[in-house]
Scaffold this motif. Structure first.
Motif, PDB file in Angstrom:
ATOM      1  N   GLU A  33       3.060  -6.072  -5.793  1.00  0.00           N
ATOM      2  CA  GLU A  33       4.349  -5.388  -5.586  1.00  0.00           C
ATOM      3  C   GLU A  33       5.159  -6.058  -4.480  1.00  0.00           C
ATOM      4  OE1 GLU A  33       5.494  -3.498  -7.679  1.00  0.00           O
ATOM      5  OE2 GLU A  33       3.753  -2.788  -8.749  1.00  0.00           O
ATOM      6  N   GLU A  36       6.794  -8.908  -6.098  1.00  0.00           N
ATOM      7  CA  GLU A  36       7.929  -8.492  -6.928  1.00  0.00           C
ATOM      8  C   GLU A  36       9.141  -8.170  -6.064  1.00  0.00           C
ATOM      9  OE1 GLU A  36       5.225  -6.635 -10.564  1.00  0.00           O
ATOM     10  OE2 GLU A  36       6.490  -5.300  -9.391  1.00  0.00           O
ATOM     11  N   GLU A  52      11.442  -1.927  -6.311  1.00  0.00           N
ATOM     12  CA  GLU A  52      10.263  -2.569  -5.718  1.00  0.00           C
ATOM     13  C   GLU A  52       9.977  -2.059  -4.301  1.00  0.00           C
ATOM     14  OE1 GLU A  52       8.388  -3.962  -7.671  1.00  0.00           O
ATOM     15  OE2 GLU A  52       9.756  -4.422  -9.308  1.00  0.00           O
ATOM     16  N   ASP A  55       7.910   0.830  -4.952  1.00  0.00           N
ATOM     17  CA  ASP A  55       6.543   0.444  -5.326  1.00  0.00           C
ATOM     18  C   ASP A  55       5.728   0.033  -4.103  1.00  0.00           C
ATOM     19  OD1 ASP A  55       7.109   0.888  -7.996  1.00  0.00           O
ATOM     20  OD2 ASP A  55       7.409  -1.236  -8.470  1.00  0.00           O
TER      21      ASP A  55
HETATM   22 MG   LIG Z   1       6.980  -3.312  -9.055  1.00  0.00          MG
END
Ligand SMILES: [Mg+2]
Length: 89
Positions: A33, A36, A52, A55
């Motif tokens: 994550e 990302e 993100e 996340d």
């Molecule tokens: Mg993500």
């Protein structure tokens, strides 16, 4: 929302699955994550970055839960730590 309340929500929703997966593999998800998020920032994609950020925050709280770390306490200690402050701030 208080950090402790958010951490409890994450615990209630995910702890059983996260605990079964184990902290090592959960940490790998966290790192994915972070990657990302970095990618979204690099592309200048704010909408994706917002997702993100969420996340990354939730996976970080999951890791804290697996290690039984109180993030409310962590943040308070961080903000009180003189080594974490910029000069004059
Ligand atoms: Mg993500």
């Amino acid at each position: 929302m208080e950090i402790a309340a958010l951490q409890q929500i994450v615990r209630d929703r995910y702890f059983e699955n996260d605990n079964a997966r184990g902290i090592y593999h959960t940490a790998l998800w966290f790192h994915e994550e972070v990657g990302e998020l970095s990618s979204a920032i690099a592309r200048g994609d704010k909408e994706n970055a917002k997702e993100e950020f969420g996340d990354v925050l939730m996976w970080m709280l999951t890791l804290a839960n697996l290690m039984n770390v109180d993030m409310e306490e962590v943040v308070a200690n961080y903000l009180d730590n003189p080594r974490k402050k910029l000069p004059g701030k």
